[in-house]
Each structure stands twice: as C-alpha cells, then as structure tokens.
Write an enzyme that holds these catalytic residues in place. Sequence first.
Site, short mmCIF file in Angstrom:
data_model
loop_
_atom_site.label_atom_id
_atom_site.label_comp_id
_atom_site.label_asym_id
_atom_site.label_seq_id
_atom_site.Cartn_x
_atom_site.Cartn_y
_atom_site.Cartn_z
N PRO A 248 0.82 -1.23 0.00
CA PRO A 248 0.00 0.00 0.00
C PRO A 248 0.85 1.28 0.00
O PRO A 248 0.35 2.35 -0.34
CB PRO A 248 -0.82 -0.09 1.29
CG PRO A 248 -0.50 -1.40 1.91
CD PRO A 248 0.57 -2.09 1.15
N GLU B 149 0.93 -8.85 8.71
CA GLU B 149 1.04 -7.44 9.13
C GLU B 149 1.99 -6.64 8.24
O GLU B 149 1.93 -5.44 8.17
CB GLU B 149 1.52 -7.36 10.58
CG GLU B 149 0.52 -7.87 11.58
CD GLU B 149 -0.84 -7.19 11.46
OE1 GLU B 149 -0.87 -5.95 11.43
OE2 GLU B 149 -1.85 -7.91 11.39
N ARG C 130 -3.56 -7.77 -21.14
CA ARG C 130 -4.46 -7.34 -22.22
C ARG C 130 -3.80 -6.36 -23.19
O ARG C 130 -4.27 -6.15 -24.30
CB ARG C 130 -5.77 -6.77 -21.65
CG ARG C 130 -5.61 -5.50 -20.88
CD ARG C 130 -6.92 -5.07 -20.25
NE ARG C 130 -7.88 -4.54 -21.19
CZ ARG C 130 -7.82 -3.32 -21.72
NH1 ARG C 130 -6.82 -2.50 -21.40
NH2 ARG C 130 -8.74 -2.89 -22.56
N ASP D 25 -9.47 2.82 -24.71
CA ASP D 25 -9.73 2.62 -23.29
C ASP D 25 -9.91 3.94 -22.55
O ASP D 25 -9.31 4.94 -22.92
CB ASP D 25 -8.51 1.99 -22.60
CG ASP D 25 -8.37 0.52 -22.92
OD1 ASP D 25 -9.35 -0.07 -23.36
OD2 ASP D 25 -7.26 0.00 -22.71
N1 ADE Z 1 -1.11 -4.99 -0.17
C1 ADE Z 1 -2.09 -4.66 0.69
N2 ADE Z 1 -2.81 -3.63 0.26
C2 ADE Z 1 -2.27 -3.27 -0.95
C3 ADE Z 1 -2.55 -2.27 -1.92
N3 ADE Z 1 -3.54 -1.38 -1.75
N4 ADE Z 1 -1.78 -2.21 -3.04
C4 ADE Z 1 -0.77 -3.08 -3.22
N5 ADE Z 1 -0.45 -4.05 -2.34
C5 ADE Z 1 -1.18 -4.15 -1.22
#
Ligand code: ADE
Length: 230
Positions: A86, A113, A150, A164
């Site tokens: 994230p 975690e 794709r 697209d």
């Molecule tokens: N792992 C957990 N959440 C994620 C996200 N939003 N993007 C990429 N990998 C992740």
Amino acid sequence: MKIDIVTLFPEMFQGVFEESIIKRAQEKGKVEIQEHNFRTFSKDPHQKVDDTPYGGGVGMVLMPQPIFDCVESLRTPLSKVILLTPSGKPYQQKMAYDLSKEKHLILICGHYEGFDERIRTLADMEISIGDYVLTGGEIPAMVLVDSITRLLPGVIQERSHLEDSFNEFNLLDYPNYTKPRVYNGMKVPEVLLSGDHQKIEQYRYEESVKKTTLLRPDLLEKRKFYEENK
Ligand code: ADE
C-alpha cells in the site's frame, strides 16, 4: 512475456487466470504466468516464513530469507522485480503500458502485518493499487497481470485499448450501445445510427469530454498540465 508471482497462496490465482482473455493469452503463448510458494524456500525446519516484530507490536512480519531465496532463484538480468504494497507508487494505466514492454516481471506479494524492511532492497519498483489496505498482495498482483496482459500484442485488438478509459488522452471512454434501438423507452442516440463516421467520431469525443468533466475532472486537470508541459 514471463510473469513469476512470489506468494504464500498460489491457489488464489487459479480461477482468475484460467478464464477468458488471460487464459487465451497463455494458450496462445503471449504470456507465461507461474506462481511460486516462497514457503518452500524456507530454511526453517518447520518451513516458517514469519516471526514477531523486533521492538514489539502486534502481528507477524515476513522474514527476509524465504523471499530473498525465491526471488534470487527466478531473477535474470532482464527481470523487473515489483513489490506490491500500500505504500508503493499508485498504479495507473501508463504504468501498465510501460510494464507491458518488459520481458520478465517478478511480482512479490506480501501478507500478514507486513514484511521485513530489508525485503524492499530486492525490488526495482513498489506499486500500490489504491489507498486502501488489502489482506495481501495477491489481488494487487492479479490486477497487474490482467491490466498488463491485455496490452500485449495479439491479445486483444489494438484499437480496443487505444479507446480505453485512461488512455494517453486521459479521457474516460465514450458511451457504447448495442441492439435493440429502444429498450424500456431508452433510445440509442440517432447519430450512432447515421452511418456518418466523422460525425460519430466527433460525438464520441464530445461525450468522452462531458463524462470526464462530470465524473473525473481531476483527469482533465492532468491532461491540461500534460498539454502545457509537453
Ligand atoms: N497490499 C495490501 N494492500 C495493498 C494495496 N492497496 N496495493 C498493493 N499491495 C497491497
């Protein structure tokens, strides 16, 4: 293109890659996708892959050894190693285009975690698919594989991805219609039945701009910035 996925849950990918366009792309030899369970690389007698965090705290942290050994067994000078997290760079269509030009991708899926910070040194790039936290990198890896596959030559008609949403023009896709001409009192716009291709193209462009203005004005701002700075 070859895509190797480094994960604790290879079975999660089965159904997703065995349907539709991704399935056909593999059958036609356009992409070779392989999952690797990094647990099998663990040197721990119980094949442990995680442990408690130094300094205390909740949850378990993925240890470096199994992931390092798994990635090193797959990596060649042509590989691009991507860590899904994230905190990575927000994923965009332009990145899918750039990655579709690579020969070999290695996607590392974190879980639990988090992962030991030293695992970051393995990656050429860190990618996030959005500002929310998933239980692991498996679904983000599926998103990358789908959006990149794709775009590979011969997978779908090229015209199709030039049109697209989020293409190089940064406009959302225009509205599409098919039969019947009238459904529940809702009519297909006359211009699409006119056979006048120039008019149809103009209508579609205007609808794209209208839709983007209404739904994603931020994309138009980016487009303006691009036009002014190119
Ligand atoms: N792992 C957990 N959440 C994620 C996200 N939003 N993007 C990429 N990998 C992740």
